[in-house]
Design a protein around this motif. Structure first.
Motif, short mmCIF file in Angstrom:
data_model
loop_
_atom_site.label_atom_id
_atom_site.label_comp_id
_atom_site.label_asym_id
_atom_site.label_seq_id
_atom_site.Cartn_x
_atom_site.Cartn_y
_atom_site.Cartn_z
N THR A 41 87.10 80.48 -42.37
CA THR A 41 86.21 81.24 -43.25
C THR A 41 86.45 82.74 -43.06
OG1 THR A 41 84.46 81.20 -41.59
CG2 THR A 41 84.38 79.49 -43.28
N ASN A 42 85.95 83.53 -43.99
CA ASN A 42 86.20 84.98 -43.94
C ASN A 42 85.62 85.63 -42.70
OD1 ASN A 42 87.39 84.87 -46.48
ND2 ASN A 42 85.39 84.95 -47.48
N ASP A 43 84.47 85.13 -42.24
CA ASP A 43 83.84 85.73 -41.05
C ASP A 43 84.36 85.13 -39.76
OD1 ASP A 43 82.73 83.24 -41.18
OD2 ASP A 43 80.66 83.93 -41.50
N TYR B 14 83.93 79.51 -38.90
CA TYR B 14 84.16 78.08 -39.11
C TYR B 14 85.60 77.83 -39.54
CZ TYR B 14 79.08 77.89 -39.01
OH TYR B 14 77.77 78.00 -38.65
N LEU B 15 86.08 76.65 -39.17
CA LEU B 15 87.43 76.20 -39.50
C LEU B 15 87.32 74.91 -40.30
CD1 LEU B 15 90.58 76.36 -39.08
CD2 LEU B 15 90.21 74.95 -37.04
N ALA B 16 87.93 74.88 -41.49
CA ALA B 16 87.93 73.68 -42.33
C ALA B 16 89.25 72.94 -42.12
CB ALA B 16 87.74 74.04 -43.79
N ILE C 16 87.10 66.09 -45.30
CA ILE C 16 87.18 67.50 -44.88
C ILE C 16 86.20 67.69 -43.74
CG2 ILE C 16 86.85 69.91 -45.56
CD1 ILE C 16 87.50 69.03 -48.42
N SER C 17 86.71 68.18 -42.63
CA SER C 17 85.87 68.41 -41.45
C SER C 17 85.75 69.92 -41.21
CB SER C 17 86.46 67.73 -40.22
OG SER C 17 85.70 68.04 -39.06
N ILE C 18 84.50 70.41 -41.11
CA ILE C 18 84.26 71.84 -40.88
C ILE C 18 83.78 72.00 -39.44
CG2 ILE C 18 82.92 73.86 -41.58
CD1 ILE C 18 82.81 72.71 -44.38
N ARG C 19 84.58 72.73 -38.66
CA ARG C 19 84.31 72.90 -37.22
C ARG C 19 83.92 74.36 -36.93
NH1 ARG C 19 86.18 68.19 -34.20
NH2 ARG C 19 86.84 66.71 -35.82
N TYR D 2 83.79 73.55 -52.83
CA TYR D 2 82.67 73.17 -51.98
C TYR D 2 82.05 74.41 -51.33
CZ TYR D 2 84.42 68.41 -52.35
OH TYR D 2 84.83 67.19 -52.82
N GLN D 3 80.78 74.28 -51.05
CA GLN D 3 80.10 75.30 -50.26
C GLN D 3 80.29 74.99 -48.78
OE1 GLN D 3 75.99 75.49 -51.34
NE2 GLN D 3 76.39 75.88 -53.52
N LEU D 4 79.94 75.97 -47.96
CA LEU D 4 80.03 75.79 -46.51
C LEU D 4 79.14 74.65 -46.03
CD1 LEU D 4 81.10 76.84 -43.79
CD2 LEU D 4 79.18 78.44 -43.75
#
Length: 1241
Positions: free
Chosen positions: A141-143, A146-148, A156-159, A266-268
């Motif tokens: 993500t930009n900040d 998080y890592l997708a 899709i796993s968001i870590r 998708y959203q976060l």
């Protein structure tokens, strides 16, 4: 949008991945088991990098540009520096599929078939985490929080940064739709919110500006659909894409491309935005532009496609010969690089063309390829229409707006006729694909231009007519006309210019020139035609005669002013050129193309932004003024010039006697002074005046050209106007020169006006001198008096003749004002105004001079003594005030003043002062009683006021006792005073005297002195009266405790009648008289004890003077023999009284009078004859010598040894010791306040 190939290269192996250095200077490619480093500027291979033993699948550059990483099928990850040196290598258990750097912390994520690792430079080891399936792609993500991870099984796993799973997205396709590429939108919240392009005008994103989006779902409302999709195509979901996103997630939108041939967002939080977009090919790569406005997709369709951030396909970037495995955008640019299966590397530049339309002050342009923004160039309002398809052409005319999309044309109209309305609604849709070079819209038609052919279609898509041109159409413009019959201006490549009406099949050839047409415009009256040809020359023709009027070089576009027939502007070479009529061109610097000219605003297109430039029309206006063309200059000024230019126009027109134009111009600058001048000249013209020289002289005088005005006045025979002008302007020297040696009256008038001017400019000294020389003494006196110049006033007053009464009176008034009464008196004497002199003495309180004047002139007696008496009364000198009132014959005024003062003293509880004032009143009444007419009334008032004075004098001690914490009087004195008051208040009590306070004092002092019977009586009386709360407790307690005391009074307190020797009760129903002989008691004015005095009256026939003379004789008395005999013996000493009868004649005759037996209840006074008077001693007799008409009162002291003193002024009696003590305390009589050093009575 079109793409241009910049450079191309080809390698032997498949290019699986590539990455740009953040500054865009280098390109890193993964080709075979090597990394290839290219220079992006020209495609030069800088250096191949070897370090992997098998195929390199992925490569990623850190955001700070210091290092990059590569992952290979040999299960290893290598960290490289920007200097192309490998510095670190670590391994996974399987081949590495993808790598990605955290944009904030520069933490590296590397993913293999069964796990993923997280590494950062400060860590010693790699943190690895197991994955449930093969990881094919990853993105931070930009900040950097998080890592997708995209899985081969479609999950899709968001870590988080520690590798812990926070969100898991289970997608419908499952393993049939492997996720092959994912990417987070890199745009910031601000950029995403406004959806700006990289090259958009920065003014477009000012928050305060009115900006409204019109969703395409509003079908029947005023904000009707302006979207490109039909309503049945579910535009709601398209519209909800970002509407559903939370504000804080605007920059956290994940784009997902899978081999189910779908593009999803998708959203976060894991919530899908909108629906899946079908792709019809297997996507292998997905990447965003730097600001997130566009998406690149490549894959099995062997080309790279450009999509909007919403997933709308815009076009193809470049077609290839094999699958496209990777494509990326060069940072902060429009360059795209493509890597293919066959090893091809292609570097393209994307060029976004400007699609726009302009009509007057409305400008419509394409934004983000799929949106249309309509901007009002005057009000700066904007409205956005979301079409969600590629916008190909835009046309705008009046209230109509046409938008061409790939498969249809939408026609919009304004919701209302309001010129500032920005609400558009769909009018018609033409659901058909058209190929055209130019698009024009009219009120009821659209015009399609395709090379040499023009087609006119209705809004329903029906072709009405068609025109075939001889050459290619280079320019087309709607030049207005009635609805359905508009005219078109058409320029061809062969130089031919035609006019076509949409309802006429035949085209009208206006003219033909040798060079190709680039730009055209026609003047407002359709009489002149401006053409810009391919040689950058602006040519202007007369439409009727076909004559070339003039031509100007260096032009790339031209526009006529829509509000002025003779003005046009053209741009070129970085300059804006404005030309009016046939005057020379006025130039100023300006970048861009002129596309419109309305009034003082020129609309200029520079790059991708349209701006309205405010251009003052000063230069052409002055060109007209130089030729005295005032009306034409006024028309130019109306387009927009500065206030200075308006004033210059007004002045020039006024001097040219063009009053109508001057009036309009002065009204524009709101110059009321010149408008009044013009109005007066017009009125004079109506009355028949025709002398233009006189009018021009007035104009010159208003403009400050006074000498020219004076010459014109003189030429017209109006020298007086010139003289008035000079004097009004205080130009007295010029006026004297103009006047010469003329009339003395004129000279005097001139001096007076000069003095007025000196006065106004604050030069009073000079003004006074000039006024005196001009004989204007009153004005000179006013200035001197206001300035306080007494010396100047004295000089003027003494020089003036006594016959000049008005200026002398003015001098006297100023002398009074300046506190110089002596000079004022001198002035009044000079003019013989004695009344004013008396008033002066009175006002300045110079009473001695006033009295002296009053002696000489008795008629001013009232004018002197009445104010004198009032002044004395105001200064508490009432005795003198009474004398003054008496001298003025105003006895009633004296009485009224004293009555008011007495009332005030009572109201303010100053009872001592009240007693004094009442005594003064009584004496004043006695003085007035000398008048026989008022005798009875005034004597009654005298006795009444005397009685009140005695009451208030006594009550003063009672009031102080009840109101103050400490008492200054002895208990016996308070006891006597309260008894005196109680016996005197037989009826209603006077104002201010409280019976409660009197009884309360009597009760307490009676109890203290042993007069219990009297105390009980007082407490009983108090029980029946309304007492103050502060007395209640004391009264109740005293009423109870007095019951325990004996029911009798102390004999020591019982008063004795010195006439009949009778003991009188303490409570006497008859008042302050003896119960036996009715003889009135005489009280001390301080202790209020009964004095040993008996009043006696003279026998009839004896005058006061004779009585005093008889008393003063003091006849000798027979000395009594001592009848006591002393006998002394050896043992004793004895006194013996010899009994002998003596004649009664030897006793005191006055005592014999006292022993006279009374009969009845009437009072019988003691009357004495001459013999009794002769027997009295002078020191035993006290005489109250009342003035007439009262009789004197005589009192005989029965105890000569006890001295009594009587005040010679008020005739109150005191014990001598008490009186002396009080006089020492007060230096005056305590009753009448006569000072001890005052010799008079």
């Amino acid at each position: 949008m079109r793409s241009v190939l910049t450079w191309r290269d080809k390698v032997d192996q498949c290019v699986y991945d590539l990455a740009f250095k953040p500054d865009g200077t280098q390109l890193i490619l993964a080709a075979g088991n090597r990394l290839l480093v290219y220079d992006t500027s020209d495609g030069t291979l800088v250096q191949p990098l070897k370090g992997h033993k098998d195929t390199v699948y992925c490569v990623a550059y850190a955001k700070d540009g210091k290092r990059f990483a590569s992952g290979s099928a040999d299960k290893s990850v290598i960290i490289w520096t920007s200097k192309l040196e490998g510095i670190l290598k670590y391994t996974h258990n399987d081949s590495v599929q993808c790598v990605s750097y955290n944009p904030i912390t520069h933490q590296l994520a590397s993913c293999s078939s069964n796990d993923f690792g997280l590494w950062s430079p400060e860590q010693k080891s790699v943190s690895k985490h197991k994955s449930s399936n093969r990881v094919t792609c990853c993105s931070w993500t930009n900040d950097g929080q998080y890592l997708a991870l995209g899985m081969f099984n479609g999950v899709i796993s968001i870590r988080n940064k520690n590798g812990e799973e926070k969100v898991k997205i289970q997608r419908p396709g499952g393993s049939l739709s492997p996720v092959w590429s994912i990417c987070w939108n890199p745009s910031s919240r601000w950029e995403n919110f406004w959806m700006n392009k990289e090259d958009e005008d920065p003014e477009d994103v000012i928050v305060s500006r009115y900006f409204q989006e019109i969703p395409s779902t509003l079908k029947s409302t005023v904000y009707s659909s302006q979207g490109s999709e039909a309503e049945e195509e579910e535009p709601e979901e398209e519209d909800n894409r970002h509407r559903d996103a939370k504000p804080e997630e605007h920059n956290d939108i994940l784009a997902v491309a899978d081999w189910g041939q779908k593009l999803s967002f998708y959203q976060l939080s894991g919530k899908q935005i909108g629906k899946d977009q079908p792709l019809n090919f297997d996507p292998c790569c997905l990447s965003y532009f730097t600001k997130g406005e566009y998406i690149l997709l490549g894959g099995s369709d062997k080309q790279v496609s450009l999509f909007t951030r919403d997933g709308v396909r815009l076009g193809t970037v470049g077609e290839q010969n094999s699958w496209v495995w990777t494509c990326k955008v060069k940072p902060d640019s429009n360059y795209v690089v493509v890597g293919c299966q066959d090893g091809t590397i292609a570097f393209y530049q994307l060029i976004f063309s400007t699609v726009h339309g302009l009509y007057k002050d409305r400008y419509a342009y394409r934004d983000s390829m799929t949106d249309v923004v309509i901007q009002h160039l005057i009000t700066e309002q904007k409205v956005r229409i979301k079409c969600r398809e590629l916008v190909k052409k835009i046309a705008i005319y009046k209230s109509r707006l046409a938008i061409q999309l790939p498969e249809k044309i939408l026609i919009y109209e304004l919701y209302s006729d309001d010129s500032s309305d920005m609400h558009y609604q769909v009018k018609e849709k033409i659901l058909r694909k058209y190929d055209c070079n130019l698009l024009v819209v009219c009120t009821d038609h659209i015009i399609l231009c395709q090379e040499k052919r023009l087609q006119c279609l209705t809004f329903t898509g029906v072709k009405e007519r068609e025109w075939q041109m001889e050459s290619l159409i280079r320019y087309i413009k709607v030049i207005g006309g009635p609805p359905g019959r508009e005219g078109l201006l058409v320029g061809l490549k062969n130089g031919q210019i035609l006019k076509i009406f949409v309802d006429n099949l035949f085209a009208i050839v206006l003219l033909k020139q040798a060079t190709a047409v680039r730009c055209l415009d026609m003047s407002a009256s359709r009489s002149k035609l401006a053409v810009v040809d391919e040689n950058d020359t602006c040519l202007v023709y007369d439409v009727q005669t076909k004559e070339l009027l003039f031509q100007e070089p260096n032009a790339n576009s031209v526009a006529w002013n829509t509000q002025c027939e003779d003005m046009l502007c053209f741009s070129g070479g970085g300059y804006l050129n404005i030309k009016a009529s046939t005057f020379p061109v006025h130039q100023q610097r300006l970048q861009g193309f002129v596309v419109g000219y309305n009034g003082s605003k020129i609309f200029c297109l520079h790059l991708f932004s349209m701006t309205a430039v405010e251009v003052p029309q000063s230069a052409p206006m002055y060109q007209y003024l130089d030729r005295k063309l005032f009306k034409e200059a006024y028309q130019i000024a109306c387009l927009g010039v500065t206030d200075t230019d308006w004033r210059e126009l007004a002045m020039e027109a006024l001097e040219g006697l063009e009053f109508e134009t001057a009036k309009k111009a002065f009204a524009r600058v709101q110059d009321l002074r010149y408008l009044e001048l013009i109005s007066s000249i017009e009125e004079r013209k109506k009355r028949g005046e025709t002398n233009n020289d006189l009018f021009l002289a007035d104009v010159f005088s208003y403009q400050g050209k006074f000498h020219e005005a004076a010459k014109l006045y003189k030429r017209c025979g109006h020298e007086n106007l010139a003289l008035d002008m000079y004097t009004d302007l205080c130009m007295f020297d010029y006026a004297k020169d103009f006047l010469g040696s003329g009339d003395p009256k004129e000279t005097k008038m001139l001096i007076t006006k000069q003095a007025d001017w000196a006065r106004n400019i604050n030069e009073p000294k000079a003004a006074v001198e000039m006024y005196i020389s001009a004989g204007e003494h009153v004005k000179a006196i006013e200035i001197s008096g206001d300035r306080g110049w007494t010396d100047t006033l004295i000089d003027i007053a003494r020089k003036l003749d006594k016959a000049e009464r008005e200026p002398l009176l003015l001098c006297a008034r100023y002398f009074k004002k300046l506190n110089n009464p002596g000079y004022a008196a001198e002035t009044y004497l000079k003019i013989g105004d004695l009344k004013a002199l008396v008033q002066l003495h009175v006002e300045t309180q110079r009473w001695e001079e006033a009295f002296a004047l009053g002696e000489k002139h008795p008629e001013f007696k009232d004018d002197i003594y009445v104010p004198y008496a009032q002044w004395l009364a105001e200064n508490d000198r009432f005795e003198e005030a009474q004398k003054a009132f008496h001298k003025a014959g105003r006895q009633r005024e004296a009485v009224k003043v004293l009555e008011q003062l007495t009332h005030n003293a009572v109201v303010e509880s100053r009872f001592n002062d009240a007693a004094y004032y009442y005594w003064m009143l009584s004496m004043q009444c006695l003085d007035i009683a000398q008048d026989p007419v008022q005798k009875d009334t005034m004597l009654a008032k005298f006795h009444y006021f005397q009685h009140l004075a005695e009451l208030y004098h006594g009550y003063h001690a009672i009031h102080r006792y009840t109101e103050e914490p400490f008492s200054f009087h002895l208990p016996e004195t308070l006891f006597n005073i309260s008894r005196f008051l109680l016996h005197s208040l037989t009826k209603d009590a006077p104002l201010g005297i409280s019976k409660v306070n009197t009884l309360f004092t009597l009760a307490r002092q009676s109890r203290a002195l042993g007069a219990y019977k009297l105390a009980r009586h007082a407490y009983d009386k108090l029980q029946g009266l309304q007492s103050p709360a502060r007395f209640q407790k004391s009264i109740e307690l005293g009423s109870l405790t007095i019951r325990s005391k004996p029911f009798h009074d102390s004999e020591e307190l019982v008063p004795l009648c010195y006439r009949c020797s009778t003991n009188n009760p303490l409570l006497n129903n008859l008042g302050n008289v003896c119960v036996n002989c009715r003889q009135p008691f005489v009280f001390s004015a301080s202790s209020y004890e009964v004095l040993h005095l008996v009043e006696f009256y003279l026998e009839e026939g004896i005058t006061d003077e004779e009585a005093v003379a008889l008393i003063d004789l003091e006849a000798p008395r027979h000395k009594r023999e001592n009848r006591w005999q002393e006998v002394t013996s050896s043992n004793s000493q004895t006194l013996r009284l010899e009994e002998s009868m003596e004649p009664m004649a030897e006793e005191d005759p006055f005592t014999a009078k006292l022993s006279f037996e009374q009969g009845g209840s009437e009072f019988v006074p003691v009357v004495v004859n001459r013999s009794v008077l002769r027997s009295m001693s002078r020191r035993d007799v006290l005489i109250k010598r009342w003035p007439r008409p009262l009789q004197w009162q005589y009192f005989r002291s029965l105890l000569p040894d006890a001295s009594i003193t009587m005040c010679p002024s008020c005739f109150q009696m005191f014990h001598s010791e008490d009186y002396e003590l009080l006089v020492l305390q007060h230096t005056s009589c305590p009753y009448c306040r006569r000072r001890i050093d005052d010799p008079g009575p």
